[in-house]
Design a protein around this motif. Structure first.
Motif, PDB file in Angstrom:
ATOM      1  N   UNK A  82       0.834  -1.199   0.000  1.00  0.00           N
ATOM      2  CA  UNK A  82       0.000   0.000   0.000  1.00  0.00           C
ATOM      3  C   UNK A  82       0.869   1.249   0.000  1.00  0.00           C
ATOM      4  N   UNK A  83       0.626   2.124  -0.972  1.00  0.00           N
ATOM      5  CA  UNK A  83       1.318   3.411  -1.068  1.00  0.00           C
ATOM      6  C   UNK A  83       0.275   4.511  -0.929  1.00  0.00           C
ATOM      7  N   UNK A  84       0.435   5.360   0.089  1.00  0.00           N
ATOM      8  CA  UNK A  84      -0.531   6.426   0.347  1.00  0.00           C
ATOM      9  C   UNK A  84       0.035   7.772  -0.052  1.00  0.00           C
ATOM     10  N   UNK A  85      -0.824   8.642  -0.588  1.00  0.00           N
ATOM     11  CA  UNK A  85      -0.458  10.050  -0.764  1.00  0.00           C
ATOM     12  C   UNK A  85      -1.628  10.917  -0.331  1.00  0.00           C
ATOM     13  N   UNK A  86      -1.314  12.181  -0.016  1.00  0.00           N
ATOM     14  CA  UNK A  86      -2.327  13.097   0.510  1.00  0.00           C
ATOM     15  C   UNK A  86      -3.107  13.759  -0.625  1.00  0.00           C
ATOM     16  N   UNK A  87      -2.486  14.719  -1.304  1.00  0.00           N
ATOM     17  CA  UNK A  87      -3.131  15.338  -2.465  1.00  0.00           C
ATOM     18  C   UNK A  87      -2.313  15.122  -3.733  1.00  0.00           C
ATOM     19  N   UNK A  88      -1.140  14.532  -3.620  1.00  0.00           N
ATOM     20  CA  UNK A  88      -0.334  14.203  -4.785  1.00  0.00           C
ATOM     21  C   UNK A  88       0.564  15.319  -5.269  1.00  0.00           C
ATOM     22  N   UNK A  89       0.671  16.411  -4.506  1.00  0.00           N
ATOM     23  CA  UNK A  89       1.466  17.552  -4.945  1.00  0.00           C
ATOM     24  C   UNK A  89       2.929  17.465  -4.544  1.00  0.00           C
ATOM     25  N   UNK A  90       3.505  16.287  -4.579  1.00  0.00           N
ATOM     26  CA  UNK A  90       4.923  16.119  -4.242  1.00  0.00           C
ATOM     27  C   UNK A  90       5.761  16.365  -5.499  1.00  0.00           C
ATOM     28  N   UNK A 148       2.635  28.658   6.442  1.00  0.00           N
ATOM     29  CA  UNK A 148       2.417  28.242   5.062  1.00  0.00           C
ATOM     30  C   UNK A 148       3.754  28.092   4.333  1.00  0.00           C
ATOM     31  N   UNK A 149       3.718  27.369   3.216  1.00  0.00           N
ATOM     32  CA  UNK A 149       4.898  27.200   2.380  1.00  0.00           C
ATOM     33  C   UNK A 149       4.808  28.128   1.177  1.00  0.00           C
ATOM     34  N   UNK A 150       5.883  28.166   0.403  1.00  0.00           N
ATOM     35  CA  UNK A 150       5.897  28.953  -0.828  1.00  0.00           C
ATOM     36  C   UNK A 150       5.411  28.140  -2.018  1.00  0.00           C
ATOM     37  N   UNK A 151       4.880  26.947  -1.764  1.00  0.00           N
ATOM     38  CA  UNK A 151       4.329  26.119  -2.836  1.00  0.00           C
ATOM     39  C   UNK A 151       2.890  26.543  -3.114  1.00  0.00           C
ATOM     40  N   UNK A 152       2.179  25.743  -3.895  1.00  0.00           N
ATOM     41  CA  UNK A 152       0.796  26.055  -4.223  1.00  0.00           C
ATOM     42  C   UNK A 152      -0.061  26.131  -2.970  1.00  0.00           C
ATOM     43  N   UNK A 350      -4.496  32.329  -3.005  1.00  0.00           N
ATOM     44  CA  UNK A 350      -5.307  31.272  -3.622  1.00  0.00           C
ATOM     45  C   UNK A 350      -5.226  31.271  -5.140  1.00  0.00           C
ATOM     46  N   UNK A 351      -4.772  32.372  -5.733  1.00  0.00           N
ATOM     47  CA  UNK A 351      -4.620  32.408  -7.194  1.00  0.00           C
ATOM     48  C   UNK A 351      -3.298  31.783  -7.641  1.00  0.00           C
ATOM     49  N   UNK A 356       2.810  30.018  -9.999  1.00  0.00           N
ATOM     50  CA  UNK A 356       2.790  29.866 -11.456  1.00  0.00           C
ATOM     51  C   UNK A 356       3.968  30.580 -12.099  1.00  0.00           C
ATOM     52  N   UNK A 357       4.383  31.724 -11.515  1.00  0.00           N
ATOM     53  CA  UNK A 357       5.548  32.420 -12.059  1.00  0.00           C
ATOM     54  C   UNK A 357       6.809  31.561 -11.927  1.00  0.00           C
ATOM     55  N   UNK A 358       6.877  30.761 -10.859  1.00  0.00           N
ATOM     56  CA  UNK A 358       8.052  29.920 -10.635  1.00  0.00           C
ATOM     57  C   UNK A 358       8.010  28.640 -11.458  1.00  0.00           C
ATOM     58  N   UNK A 359       6.824  28.062 -11.629  1.00  0.00           N
ATOM     59  CA  UNK A 359       6.721  26.756 -12.280  1.00  0.00           C
ATOM     60  C   UNK A 359       6.288  26.835 -13.734  1.00  0.00           C
ATOM     61  N   UNK A 360       5.677  27.957 -14.117  1.00  0.00           N
ATOM     62  CA  UNK A 360       5.242  28.118 -15.496  1.00  0.00           C
ATOM     63  C   UNK A 360       3.887  27.522 -15.806  1.00  0.00           C
ATOM     64  N   UNK A 361       3.214  26.896 -14.836  1.00  0.00           N
ATOM     65  CA  UNK A 361       1.919  26.267 -15.061  1.00  0.00           C
ATOM     66  C   UNK A 361       1.057  26.381 -13.812  1.00  0.00           C
ATOM     67  N   UNK A 362      -0.263  26.383 -13.953  1.00  0.00           N
ATOM     68  CA  UNK A 362      -1.139  26.251 -12.781  1.00  0.00           C
ATOM     69  C   UNK A 362      -0.950  24.886 -12.125  1.00  0.00           C
ATOM     70  N   UNK A 363      -1.210  24.816 -10.836  1.00  0.00           N
ATOM     71  CA  UNK A 363      -1.011  23.569 -10.104  1.00  0.00           C
ATOM     72  C   UNK A 363      -1.812  22.423 -10.718  1.00  0.00           C
ATOM     73  N   UNK A 364      -3.014  22.694 -11.172  1.00  0.00           N
ATOM     74  CA  UNK A 364      -3.882  21.638 -11.700  1.00  0.00           C
ATOM     75  C   UNK A 364      -3.349  21.041 -12.995  1.00  0.00           C
ATOM     76  N   UNK A 365      -2.486  21.775 -13.712  1.00  0.00           N
ATOM     77  CA  UNK A 365      -1.972  21.282 -14.991  1.00  0.00           C
ATOM     78  C   UNK A 365      -0.476  20.988 -14.944  1.00  0.00           C
ATOM     79  N   UNK A 366       0.109  21.111 -13.773  1.00  0.00           N
ATOM     80  CA  UNK A 366       1.564  21.025 -13.670  1.00  0.00           C
ATOM     81  C   UNK A 366       2.090  19.649 -14.067  1.00  0.00           C
ATOM     82  N   UNK A 367       1.468  18.595 -13.580  1.00  0.00           N
ATOM     83  CA  UNK A 367       1.953  17.253 -13.897  1.00  0.00           C
ATOM     84  C   UNK A 367       1.783  16.922 -15.374  1.00  0.00           C
ATOM     85  N   UNK A 368       0.766  17.460 -16.007  1.00  0.00           N
ATOM     86  CA  UNK A 368       0.509  17.152 -17.413  1.00  0.00           C
ATOM     87  C   UNK A 368       1.350  17.983 -18.364  1.00  0.00           C
TER      88      UNK A 368
END
Length: 498
Positions: A82-90, A148-152, A350-351, A356-368
């Motif tokens: 079993x491998x668990x993750x919380x929201x998958x934003x690792x 809070x963190x500097x992540x999404x 929340x925006x 997005x300036x750091x990663x170049x993509x919104x969080x919802x589309x980052x993995x894709x």
């Protein structure tokens, strides 16, 4: 398509049948629409790490459902762990992917309840699916704030803390005061401090006897279904002083910043961005950028920011210093400065504008759509050590052609968390920029550990480094004994640190 094991022998057929049967019973626990089997994998990940084979995905709603699912797997000998993750934003370390093949995934994002909050007492009980934006929003206007963190803004509070993520105030693991955990045999326990409904008790993580909370941090000893996290006092006033310095001043400038931290002139985590990382924060081209937070009463903030400005000018190591960008709408970097100060005050955007300036993509589309890797070593907080880290990053750039963004997070006067980011175009894994980025990551592990700059978090392709890095005498052997004692049938996946 990833499928259950082929029935090549009677034993394999039996194991495959048992796994199908367990997943069928898991569907009765959580609902048939919340079990996927077979699956083709967990989808793309922003690091372009190899997708691991996954036998199925189970999406429980509650801690009791998690307990019953784990109990099902503990009762049967299957081919899966079993491998668990919380929201998958690792992101950058593997996203949702397990470290090894052959897992059944527990997606805990459906456990999204804020069970209890005590603003006066300074704590909240939250489940793994609770995001920092949601908890911070609940605290708006109160005397308490979230670290809070500097992540999404839409990342998990619990998941990040369990992997020793760094907030803007300190490492988030320091915010964990209690954990609710499902053990590998299906027993649900609570460790550390937990609220007592019949009486108020002081929030104290360690309790009596051995302190058990840390056993489940970066751990494969159980599945965490909730945590009690500290809520920090909200300062009356806050300001972030911005400074710039040239790359050839890394040793002198960072030594000066270290002196400020050691003498108590800064609050929270001082952040030093190299010339690549500084771009997202409006840094001067070709210059490092420093954020130094000061807070307290208005009088203290005025005094500390004034002292820092005088000290910075006197040092002659900095090319610019400003403590008014967030209050002056005409300042060149006003909008960014406002967002930075709000984050230090416990309010993630929340925006996700800075994210997005750091990663170049919104969080919802980052993995894709996105492409980046993380390397996360610890470096001594000295001018000489940070200058050496700068040299190693330059060496990797020359060797690989990959320009790394680097953020040095001062966790105190003695140690810095060095966040190295490699962004790349999303192309073929073994060729092009993505392949070069992965080879650069390999090289970073070699060079930094050779200097004694040891990573404190690992990605899914470098789990072997957990056994290659120095630890206390007998520590890893003792950890394996604990794992074998608590999880003799290896129900819980080993993860990145086992």
């Amino acid at each position: 398509m990833t499928v259950l094991p082929e029935a090549g022998t009677r034993r394999e057929a039996s194991a495959a049948d048992r796994l199908r049967a367990v997943l069928a019973r898991a569907a009765q626990v959580v609902g048939a629409d919340r079990v996927t089997c077979p699956v083709t994998g967990l989808g793309p990940n922003v690091g372009l790490y190899r997708s691991r084979s996954v036998f199925g995905v189970v999406r429980p709603h509650t801690a009791e459902e998690v307990r019953r699912v784990v109990e099902l797997f503990a009762a049967e000998e299957t081919t899966a762990v079993l491998h668990a993750f919380s929201t998958g934003g690792n992101w950058g370390l593997g996203s949702r992917e397990p470290a090894q093949d052959g897992a059944v995934v527990l997606d805990l994002s459906g456990l999204d309840q804020i069970r209890d909050v005590d603003v006066a007492g300074g704590w909240a009980v939250v489940e793994p699916g609770v995001t920092q934006a949601r908890l911070a929003r609940l605290l708006e206007g109160s005397e308490r704030m979230l670290n809070v963190t500097a992540s999404s803004a839409h990342t998990s509070v619990v998941g990040n803390a369990l992997d020793r993520g760094v907030g803007l105030r300190h490492q988030r693991v320091e915010d964990l005061t209690g954990l609710e955990v499902v053990l590998p045999d299906g027993e649900l326990i609570r460790v550390g401090w937990w609220p007592d409904p019949d009486r108020a008790t002081p929030v104290y993580t360690h309790g009596l006897g051995p302190s058990l909370v840390q056993l489940f941090v970066q751990s494969a000893l159980g599945v965490v279904t909730a945590a009690t996290v500290r809520l920090l006092p909200r300062p009356e006033a806050l300001r972030v002083v911005r400074l710039n310095f040239a790359p050839d001043q890394v040793e002198a400038a960072t030594a000066e910043v270290r002196r400020w931290v050691a003498q108590g002139l800064a609050r929270g985590v001082v952040k030093i961005y190299n010339e690549v990382a500084a771009g997202a924060y409006g840094g001067e081209p070709g210059r490092y950028l420093v954020h130094v937070c000061v807070d307290g009463t208005p009088e203290v903030v005025d005094a500390l920011s004034g002292i820092l400005t005088v000290e910075a000018v006197r040092s002659r190591a900095f090319t610019a210093v400003s403590d008014f960008d967030a209050v002056d709408p005409s300042a060149a970097h006003h909008d960014v400065a406002v967002r930075v100060e709000r984050a230090y005050a416990g309010d993630p955007d929340p925006t996700d504008a800075l994210f997005e300036a750091k990663t170049g993509r919104p969080a919802a589309r980052l993995d894709e759509e996105g492409g980046f890797l993380f390397f996360l070593p610890l470096v001594p907080f000295s001018g000489a050590a940070l200058a050496r880290a700068h040299e190693l990053i330059e060496q990797v750039r020359v060797e690989s052609g990959i320009r790394c963004g680097v953020t040095f997070n001062a966790l105190g006067a003695d140690v810095v968390d060095c966040v190295v980011t490699m962004r790349f175009a999303r192309d073929a894994r073994d060729g092009g920029e993505a392949g070069r980025a992965h080879r650069a990551l390999d090289r970073l592990y070699e060079l930094f550990t050779g200097e004694g700059f040891i990573p404190y978090r690992l990605d899914i392709d470098h789990t072997d480094w957990a056994g290659r890095l120095p630890a206390g005498t007998g520590a890893r052997a003792f950890a394996r004994r604990l794992k074998d004692a608590v999880d003799p049938h290896h129900v819980i996946a080993a993860g990145r640190y086992a």
